[in-house]
Design a protein around this motif. Sequence first.
Motif, PDB file in Angstrom:
ATOM      1  N   GLU A 198       0.902  -1.187  -0.069  1.00 30.27           N
ATOM      2  CA  GLU A 198      -0.006  -0.060   0.176  1.00 30.27           C
ATOM      3  C   GLU A 198       0.873   1.409  -0.039  1.00 30.27           C
TER       4      GLU A 198
ATOM      5  N   LYS B  82      -1.778   5.097  -4.699  1.00 31.29           N
ATOM      6  CA  LYS B  82      -1.795   3.914  -3.568  1.00 31.29           C
ATOM      7  C   LYS B  82      -1.393   2.650  -4.034  1.00 31.29           C
ATOM      8  N   CYS B  83      -2.001   2.199  -5.256  1.00 38.23           N
ATOM      9  CA  CYS B  83      -1.589   0.917  -5.829  1.00 38.23           C
ATOM     10  C   CYS B  83      -0.541   0.848  -6.998  1.00 38.23           C
TER      11      CYS B  83
ATOM     12  N   THR C 137      -3.564  -3.911  -4.024  1.00 40.84           N
ATOM     13  CA  THR C 137      -2.458  -3.675  -2.946  1.00 40.84           C
ATOM     14  C   THR C 137      -2.379  -4.935  -2.159  1.00 40.84           C
TER      15      THR C 137
ATOM     16  N   TYR D  97      -4.092 -10.235  -1.632  1.00 37.32           N
ATOM     17  CA  TYR D  97      -4.447  -8.737  -1.703  1.00 37.32           C
ATOM     18  C   TYR D  97      -5.764  -8.290  -1.416  1.00 37.32           C
TER      19      TYR D  97
ATOM     20  N   CYS E  58      -7.700  -1.968  -4.377  1.00 40.47           N
ATOM     21  CA  CYS E  58      -7.019  -0.820  -3.858  1.00 40.47           C
ATOM     22  C   CYS E  58      -8.378   0.262  -3.315  1.00 40.47           C
TER      23      CYS E  58
END
Length: 368
Positions: free
Chosen positions: A18, A178-179, A185, A231, A234
């Motif tokens: 992340e 973020k991803c 992520t 995972y 996101c």
Amino acid sequence: MDEKEEDVGTFDPNIPEEGPSAPPPGWLDDIHGYQGHKGGDDDNPLYPPPPAYNPQPEQNRSTSVPDVRVPSVSEDVARDALLKFVESKWNYSSKPARNLTFKDLQPITVYRYRLETYTETRTSAWQFEPYNGQTVDGPQYGMSPAPWDIPVSLPQRYTDKVEKIRVPHSSFVKVCHKCKGCGRTRCTACFGRGQKRCTFCHGRGRIRNKHCTSCHGRGRKRCLSCHSHGYKTCSVCLGSQNLLHFIQLTVTWKNNVSEFIPDRQPDFPDKKFEKVSGDAFFIDESLLVYPIQGFPDQEICDVSTKLINEHLERFTSTSRILQQRQSIELVPLTHAYYTYNGKDYSFFVYGLENKVFTSKYPSACSIL
């Protein structure tokens, strides 16, 4: 023979950890007229100075104040007000209110000064949303208008309102910070492995030489946070991989009010006046009002000058003053003195609503 392994995900090194929830410094482009923003979760929005304008208060003048008669209440009104007050108190008896004997009703002159400064403030900050092919109004369509050049519809004067506007031509698309454009992520709970060590057997698979019933002897369990995938989608781009960034203008209209009542009656708490209305016998309204002069109560004149200067100093640097209004109210207050069973008592009747305040009442009901 061991039980069949659960279907769990495998570690994928291509799924990134992340990133930050807000765009890092330098991630966003500069938009002319809106420099100074840090990113999407900007805790320090940009306050542009108001347009260059220099309104002046009206020319110096003495305030014309009409003759005011101090209002008083009759014995019937005072008694009815006290009875209504007693009914709201479960442990008060209405008998004293019905049978008391009034000695005196003293009206007291109480002025309330109020200054209202109606302001408009404009702030701007970066915002973003998942990009799913929506129209992008970017700089290619022209330069973004300055914060104070964006047209808005004014609300009714002296009413508070907040309006959020997307600044024209400030939008553009970038991969999700973020991803990193993956749309997913790595799960932070299991570090992307899809499994977590069993907390009951500490990963050993056995407790006191018996199979751990929690993990069935495997020493690990499915990660409930990511459903064993390793995972998560996101949380910022919601899997779309890209974000649409834009500048959001926040326009805030606020009526800033300051009030003052001279403390002339030590036995009556001034805070009670905050919830009642009075008779506004003087109202002065302009772009900027001038301090009151010539009023018989000099303390009202002094506080008018003080509050007007305070409002000008507080609001002109960051906001645009749209209008000011000052008023003087006569707030009814009567001190009622009475006797009951040979003892002296008193109470106050205040406000146009004829509210009652008393620090002592003859008797209270007792529950046996």
